[in-house]
Write a protein that holds these residues in place. Structure first.
Motif, short mmCIF file in Angstrom:
data_model
loop_
_atom_site.label_atom_id
_atom_site.label_comp_id
_atom_site.label_asym_id
_atom_site.label_seq_id
_atom_site.Cartn_x
_atom_site.Cartn_y
_atom_site.Cartn_z
N ALA A 30 -44.17 50.34 -27.05
CA ALA A 30 -43.07 50.04 -26.15
C ALA A 30 -43.33 48.73 -25.42
CB ALA A 30 -42.88 51.17 -25.15
N ARG A 31 -42.40 47.79 -25.52
CA ARG A 31 -42.56 46.49 -24.88
C ARG A 31 -42.39 46.61 -23.36
NH1 ARG A 31 -44.68 42.23 -27.84
NH2 ARG A 31 -43.99 42.37 -29.98
N THR A 32 -43.23 45.90 -22.64
CA THR A 32 -43.13 45.84 -21.19
C THR A 32 -43.20 44.38 -20.75
OG1 THR A 32 -45.52 46.00 -20.83
CG2 THR A 32 -44.29 48.07 -20.97
N GLU A 33 -43.13 44.16 -19.46
CA GLU A 33 -43.21 42.79 -18.97
C GLU A 33 -44.59 42.19 -19.23
OE1 GLU A 33 -42.01 42.77 -14.92
OE2 GLU A 33 -39.94 43.32 -15.37
N SER A 34 -45.61 43.02 -19.26
CA SER A 34 -46.96 42.52 -19.56
C SER A 34 -47.29 42.83 -21.02
CB SER A 34 -47.99 43.20 -18.65
OG SER A 34 -47.91 44.60 -18.78
N GLU A 35 -46.73 42.03 -21.91
CA GLU A 35 -46.83 42.31 -23.34
C GLU A 35 -48.18 41.90 -23.90
OE1 GLU A 35 -43.61 40.37 -25.25
OE2 GLU A 35 -42.09 41.67 -24.38
N LEU A 36 -48.63 42.70 -24.87
CA LEU A 36 -49.83 42.34 -25.61
C LEU A 36 -49.48 41.32 -26.68
CD1 LEU A 36 -51.28 45.94 -26.13
CD2 LEU A 36 -52.27 44.17 -24.69
N PRO A 37 -50.44 40.50 -27.08
CA PRO A 37 -50.17 39.54 -28.17
C PRO A 37 -49.81 40.28 -29.46
CG PRO A 37 -52.21 39.01 -27.03
CD PRO A 37 -51.79 40.35 -26.54
N ASN A 38 -48.97 39.68 -30.28
CA ASN A 38 -48.51 40.33 -31.50
C ASN A 38 -49.64 40.68 -32.45
OD1 ASN A 38 -45.78 40.34 -30.85
ND2 ASN A 38 -45.44 38.28 -31.66
N ASP A 39 -50.72 39.86 -32.46
CA ASP A 39 -51.79 40.10 -33.42
C ASP A 39 -52.67 41.29 -33.06
OD1 ASP A 39 -52.81 38.79 -31.24
OD2 ASP A 39 -54.25 37.60 -32.38
N VAL A 40 -52.52 41.83 -31.84
CA VAL A 40 -53.28 43.02 -31.47
C VAL A 40 -52.36 44.17 -31.04
CG1 VAL A 40 -55.31 41.71 -30.77
CG2 VAL A 40 -53.57 42.28 -29.06
N LEU A 41 -51.08 43.98 -31.22
CA LEU A 41 -50.12 45.00 -30.79
C LEU A 41 -50.24 46.24 -31.68
CD1 LEU A 41 -47.88 45.10 -28.61
CD2 LEU A 41 -46.25 44.63 -30.43
N PRO A 42 -50.64 47.37 -31.12
CA PRO A 42 -50.83 48.57 -31.95
C PRO A 42 -49.54 49.34 -32.14
CG PRO A 42 -51.39 49.07 -29.70
CD PRO A 42 -50.96 47.62 -29.70
N LYS A 43 -49.58 50.29 -33.05
CA LYS A 43 -48.51 51.27 -33.16
C LYS A 43 -48.99 52.55 -32.48
CE LYS A 43 -46.46 49.66 -37.52
NZ LYS A 43 -45.11 49.41 -37.01
N ALA A 44 -48.04 53.33 -31.98
CA ALA A 44 -48.38 54.62 -31.39
C ALA A 44 -48.26 55.69 -32.47
CB ALA A 44 -47.44 54.94 -30.23
N TYR A 45 -49.35 56.42 -32.72
CA TYR A 45 -49.33 57.45 -33.75
C TYR A 45 -48.68 58.71 -33.20
CZ TYR A 45 -50.80 60.99 -37.03
OH TYR A 45 -50.79 62.04 -37.93
N ILE A 46 -47.63 59.16 -33.87
CA ILE A 46 -46.88 60.34 -33.43
C ILE A 46 -47.24 61.56 -34.28
CG2 ILE A 46 -44.59 61.32 -33.04
CD1 ILE A 46 -45.24 58.98 -31.24
N MET A 52 -58.51 58.55 -34.69
CA MET A 52 -58.19 57.71 -35.84
C MET A 52 -59.34 56.74 -36.07
SD MET A 52 -54.66 55.59 -36.56
CE MET A 52 -53.74 57.13 -36.63
N PHE A 53 -59.93 56.80 -37.26
CA PHE A 53 -61.11 55.99 -37.58
C PHE A 53 -62.21 56.23 -36.54
CE2 PHE A 53 -57.38 53.55 -39.09
CZ PHE A 53 -57.60 53.70 -40.46
N ASN A 54 -62.38 57.52 -36.19
CA ASN A 54 -63.41 57.95 -35.23
C ASN A 54 -63.18 57.45 -33.82
OD1 ASN A 54 -64.95 59.45 -37.13
ND2 ASN A 54 -65.80 57.52 -37.91
N ASN A 55 -61.96 57.01 -33.53
CA ASN A 55 -61.60 56.59 -32.18
C ASN A 55 -60.52 57.52 -31.63
OD1 ASN A 55 -63.18 54.06 -31.93
ND2 ASN A 55 -61.89 53.42 -33.65
#
Length: 203
Positions: free
Chosen positions: A66-82, A13-16
């Motif tokens: 998927a949320r875990t105990e070690s959550e990422l900040p909301n401003d960098v939280l990605p979506k998982a492409y299915i 996605m976007f060459n990544n």
């Protein structure tokens, strides 16, 4: 090495790329009958059956991280492409990754546990020279501890962080679609996915 579980397609996605052969020691991929997935996804997501089918047919489908105990900040939280079911299966089962891979059917893991546990053991022995001790005792323990009713009781007692709408361990059965889906719904799924369904013996 470490273990990483993902629902993502193996895409760029976007060459990544989601991952690369250089960063991947190998993988196991589990495929499931799409007619049963729509029922499971409907219960998990709160979508109707028809909306769940739309989701599985849509090349642009994504899910929340998927949320875990070690959550990422909301401003960098990605979506998982299915993506769509067939594109997802294609991405993991027909690629140029020269790494050890094992493709399993969900239904076989549920109904033929011991055979498939031994397949996984062989995979790790041959691909990574892993040595297992007391293997027969461990296989017996795995079969007992992963009985669906045991997992369901554990969720009821301790919860499960991937549960969304209702329980995560709901039924775990194959061929639920025969009693739940309407003819038109079955036709939509089979028309789109028939080639890959045939490949994995989903008749």
């Amino acid at each position: 090495f470490g273990f990483f579980k993902s629902h993502s397609s193996l895409i760029s996605m976007f060459n990544n790329w989601f991952t690369t052969p250089e960063l991947t020691a190998g993988y196991m991929y589990i495929v499931r009958d799409p007619r049963d997935i729509v029922i499971s996804w409907s219960n998990h997501s709160g979508l109707s059956i028809d909306e769940s089918i739309d989701f599985m047919l849509d090349f642009k489908s994504c899910i929340e991280w998927a949320r875990t105990e070690s959550e990422l900040p909301n401003d960098v939280l990605p979506k998982a492409y299915i993506g769509s079911w067939n594109e997802h299966v294609l991405s993991w089962t027909e690629n140029n990754f020269k790494v050890p891979k094992l493709i399993l059917r969900y239904e076989d893991l549920v109904y033929d546990k011991e055979i498939n546990i031994r397949k996984i053991i062989t995979f790790f022995e041959k691909a990574y020279a892993v040595k297992f001790q007391n293997i027969e005792i461990k296989i017996s323990n795995i079969i007992k501890s992963t009985e669906f009713n045991n997992l369901k009781k554990l969720e009821e007692k301790k919860g499960f962080n991937e549960a969304n709408k209702g329980s995560f361990f709901r039924k775990g059965e194959k061929n639920q679609w025969k009693k739940i889906l309407k003819t038109k719904q079955i036709d939509r799924i089979e028309k789109k996915f028939r080639d890959f369904m045939n490949k994995f013996s989903y008749e």
